[in-house]
Structure formats: C-alpha cells, structure tokens
Design a protein around this motif. Structure first.
Motif, short mmCIF file in Angstrom:
data_model
loop_
_atom_site.label_atom_id
_atom_site.label_comp_id
_atom_site.label_asym_id
_atom_site.label_seq_id
_atom_site.Cartn_x
_atom_site.Cartn_y
_atom_site.Cartn_z
N ILE A 128 -21.25 77.16 -16.16
CA ILE A 128 -21.71 76.08 -15.27
C ILE A 128 -20.79 75.97 -14.05
CG2 ILE A 128 -21.94 73.56 -15.10
CD1 ILE A 128 -22.96 73.58 -17.96
N ARG A 129 -21.45 75.81 -12.91
CA ARG A 129 -20.75 75.71 -11.64
C ARG A 129 -20.54 74.25 -11.23
NH1 ARG A 129 -20.14 77.88 -6.61
NH2 ARG A 129 -20.80 76.40 -5.03
N LEU A 130 -21.54 73.46 -11.51
CA LEU A 130 -21.50 72.05 -11.09
C LEU A 130 -22.14 71.16 -12.15
CD1 LEU A 130 -22.70 70.59 -7.70
CD2 LEU A 130 -23.80 69.86 -9.81
N LEU A 131 -21.51 70.01 -12.34
CA LEU A 131 -22.04 69.04 -13.30
C LEU A 131 -22.12 67.68 -12.62
CD1 LEU A 131 -22.77 69.38 -16.28
CD2 LEU A 131 -20.42 68.77 -16.87
N GLY A 132 -23.21 66.97 -12.88
CA GLY A 132 -23.33 65.64 -12.28
C GLY A 132 -24.04 64.69 -13.23
N LEU A 133 -23.83 63.40 -13.01
CA LEU A 133 -24.60 62.41 -13.77
C LEU A 133 -24.84 61.19 -12.90
CD1 LEU A 133 -22.52 59.94 -14.75
CD2 LEU A 133 -21.82 61.65 -16.40
N GLY A 134 -25.86 60.43 -13.28
CA GLY A 134 -26.17 59.26 -12.47
C GLY A 134 -27.36 58.49 -13.01
N VAL A 135 -27.88 57.62 -12.16
CA VAL A 135 -29.04 56.82 -12.55
C VAL A 135 -30.05 56.75 -11.41
CG1 VAL A 135 -27.87 55.29 -14.18
CG2 VAL A 135 -27.90 54.70 -11.75
N LYS A 136 -31.31 56.50 -11.78
CA LYS A 136 -32.34 56.13 -10.81
C LYS A 136 -32.54 54.63 -10.97
CE LYS A 136 -33.82 60.38 -9.63
NZ LYS A 136 -34.57 61.28 -10.47
N PHE A 137 -32.65 53.94 -9.84
CA PHE A 137 -32.85 52.50 -9.90
C PHE A 137 -34.34 52.15 -9.92
CE2 PHE A 137 -28.69 52.64 -7.60
CZ PHE A 137 -27.95 52.04 -8.61
#
Ligand code: DCP
Ligand code: CA
Ligand code: CA
Length: 350
Positions: A327-336
């Motif tokens: 893996i090169r990039l990892l991200g996390l988050g939310v949609k409102f």
C-alpha cells in the motif's frame, strides 16, 4: 470598523499546468488545453508561452493553431482537475471554514480568525502556497488584503507563483492606475460602455461624485464609487456545506506489514478526530477508508457505522487482504449528511 484578513487564491494556468505536470515533455513548449472536435472547438486555457502568441481561453482551436503553429493541443481531463481542486480545498479548510469557492481553481478565504502563524495573513498565504505545491506540484498565486476586491486584484498582480499584499495605506493612489477591467462586475460589454464614457482606470472613476456615477451606471455606480477607492464590504460567502472530511498519509516506502498498517490507521484516526471537532455541528452519514496501492490503483470503502476506530479497522481488513499488493497511501474519513439535519440520528463513537 474591524479590519478583516482576506485571501484570494487562484491556480496558475490551471488545466494547462496540470497537463504539464503529468507530461514533463510539454515543459518549455506552447500548450493549449481544449476541444478539438472537427477542428471547431475552443481552448479552455493555455500556458503562458502560448499566451505570448495571443492564444488563450476561448480562442478557437483553428485560430490558435494559426497564431501558434507549434501549439501542442491536449484534450481536457476534467476528472483530474476536479481531483486537484478537491486537494487544494482540503488544504484551505485547514486554515479557515469561511471559504467561498468561485471555481475549481479559485477561492476567497476569510482568515481573520485563523489562529495559525500568529494570525499573520502573509505567513498563512505563504504556507498555503507551499502546501499546495508539496501536495500537487502546482503553483498558485495569492492576493492578501482586507477585502475581496483588493485580494482578487492582488492574486493577479504577480502571476505566476506570486503573492501580493495590498495594504490600506495610500490605497486610493496605489490603485489609481489599474484598469477598471479588474473590477468585479465589469465584463466585456460594461467595459466597452465605460470606455466610451471615458473611464479606463480606477483613477478616472475616483474623479467623479457618487451621484455622477449613479447617473451613468445606475445602482452599480454606487458600488463603483466605493470599489474605485479600494472599499468593499462584501462578505466571503460560504457556498454550501462541506460534504466530507478525511485525512490520509502517503508512506515513504510502500507498506505491506498488517501491524504497521493498523498502527497508521490509529494515528490517522487521532488526527481525524481532532479535525472533526471543528465540525461537531454536522451529522455523519458514512465512514470511509481509502487505499491506494503501489500500482496507483485505488479503492474506497464506505459504510454506515459510527466513527470508532474498530469500525475503520474492520472496514480496512474486510477490503484489504494481507496477500495483496503493498500500500502506498491510506486514508480514512466521513461523509456528512447534507441539508437540514433535524431528526437525523447522531452517530457517536461507542
Ligand atoms: N476555463 C475554461 N474556459 C474559459 C476560462 C477558463 O474552461 N473560458 C478553465 C480553464 C482554466 C480554468 O478554468 O485553466 C481556470 O481559469 P482561469 O481564468 O483562472 O485561467 P487559468 O487558471 O488557466 O490561467 P491564469 O493563470 O491566468 O489564472
Ligand atoms: Ca487560474
Ligand atoms: Ca480562476
């Protein structure tokens, strides 16, 4: 009156710069981005070298090639420009929540209440430019001032890759030589009309009374009276709500070790929670995890779960198997949840 701190940020030769970035062989050559259908399209934009030949946005492609036979034509890649735009706006939101998006490549930021860099607007502008470049390898130009009119004029003064600061001292004299073209609301037709009445510069307008200008231009005349003196009370208008919030990291070396990947999800989660605090009035629709592999393929997974770390870890593990590519990039988050949020269920961490 309380003095505001306003930035106007505009990317330099935006579509063309993105194309140059992704095709290094274009460097040093005149480039136009635009439609080529049946040879009857027009250009969306061009790089600065092409502009020397008179080739610019809205120039018909056929005419552009006559003006500059060496012009390299590139078909537009709108998805790419949109993705870059999202990246730069994510940077802006770190500095202010009071942002007015004018187009994919252009925005006003009200940084009056920004606590970063001792609230020094010039330092904030420099840092934003730097962050844009680090993240996208693209340059932007910034105008720094105390209202929208002057900030916008500023972003155009030292293009490309420039910063201009317009201060209130002697502002009327300092802007007297500027063309009235720079005034918001003065388009091609208005410009022609104003020129025919003998108005070319801010200074020409400054010589008239408010009543004179109202007689010439109606209500707009009253605005002109103030604009030509560098006065502008217009607020930075928020356009719509933020739809999502996410954090991500690109690893120095592509990563396969499951434990290390989980550790970085924990770190990202901490950063995410601290950034989410600024949006505690928003309701969350979904959580998401983004994975970009070493070959640049990318997946995002989304689920209607709360923002506890275990849910992000589960989502990640469900989608990514240890045997898979590094893996090169990892991200996390939310949609409102967008729109009115009354009656919505709050999703809180367990
Ligand atoms: N654009 C377009 N058609 C136009 C004008 C612009 O499709 N008539 C697109 C292409 C531009 C982008 O919008 O790259 C941004 O427009 P700008 O007016 O900001 O122009 P540029 O960013 O290309 O150049 P500059 O460096 O002068 O801002
Ligand atoms: Ca631009
Ligand atoms: Ca623009």
């Amino acid at each position: 009156m309380h003095k505001r701190k306003i930035l106007h940020i505009d990317m330099d030769y935006f579509y063309a710069q993105v194309e140059e970035r992704d095709n290094p062989e274009l460097k040093g050559k005149p480039v136009g981005v635009g439609g080529m259908r049946g040879g009857r399209g027009v250009l969306c934009t061009s790089n600065y070298l092409a502009r020397k030949y008179g080739v610019r946005a809205a120039t018909p492609t056929a005419q552009a090639l006559k003006l500059c036979p060496a012009l390299i034509l590139i078909a537009p890649h709108f998805d790419k420009y949109k993705a870059v735009s999202d990246e730069i706006f994510d940077i802006y939101y770190k500095y202010s929540q009071k942002i007015q998006k004018l187009s994919l490549d252009e925005a006003y930021l009200d940084v009056t209440d920004c606590t970063l860099f001792d609230n020094n607007a010039i330092e904030i502008a420099k840092q934003i430019k730097k962050e844009i470049f680090v993240k996208t390898k693209l340059t932007a130009s910034v105008g720094v001032s105390y209202n929208k009119l002057l900030a916008k004029i500023g972003s155009d003064l030292h293009k490309p890759d420039g910063i201009a600061i317009l201060r209130s001292q002697n502002i009327q004299q300092n802007i007297a030589h500027f063309s009235i073209k720079k005034i918001w609301g003065v388009g091609k037709v208005t410009l022609k009309h104003m020129n025919s009445l003998g108005f070319y510069t801010f200074g020409d307008l400054q010589k008239k009374t408010k009543l004179d200008l109202i007689n010439c231009f109606g209500d707009f005349g009253a605005d002109l009276f103030h604009y030509c003196r560098g006065e502008d009370e217009r607020e930075v208008k928020l356009n719509g709500e933020r739809k999502s919030l996410s954090v991500e990291t690109t690893f120095a070396v592509d990563m396969s070790c499951m434990q290390e990947l989980k550790n970085s999800l924990h770190l990202l989660h901490d950063e995410f929670l601290s950034r989410l605090k600024k949006h505690d009035d928003r309701n969350i629709k979904n959580i998401c995890v983004k994975i970009k592999y070493c070959d640049f393929t990318q997946i995002t997974v989304e689920a209607q779960l709360d923002i506890g770390i275990h849910n992000f870890l589960n989502l990640f593990e469900k989608r990514h198997k240890e045997t898979e590519k590094p893996i090169r990039l990892l991200g996390l988050g939310v949609k409102f949840v967008c729109g009115k949020s009354e009656g919505q269920l709050e999703l809180l961490p367990l």
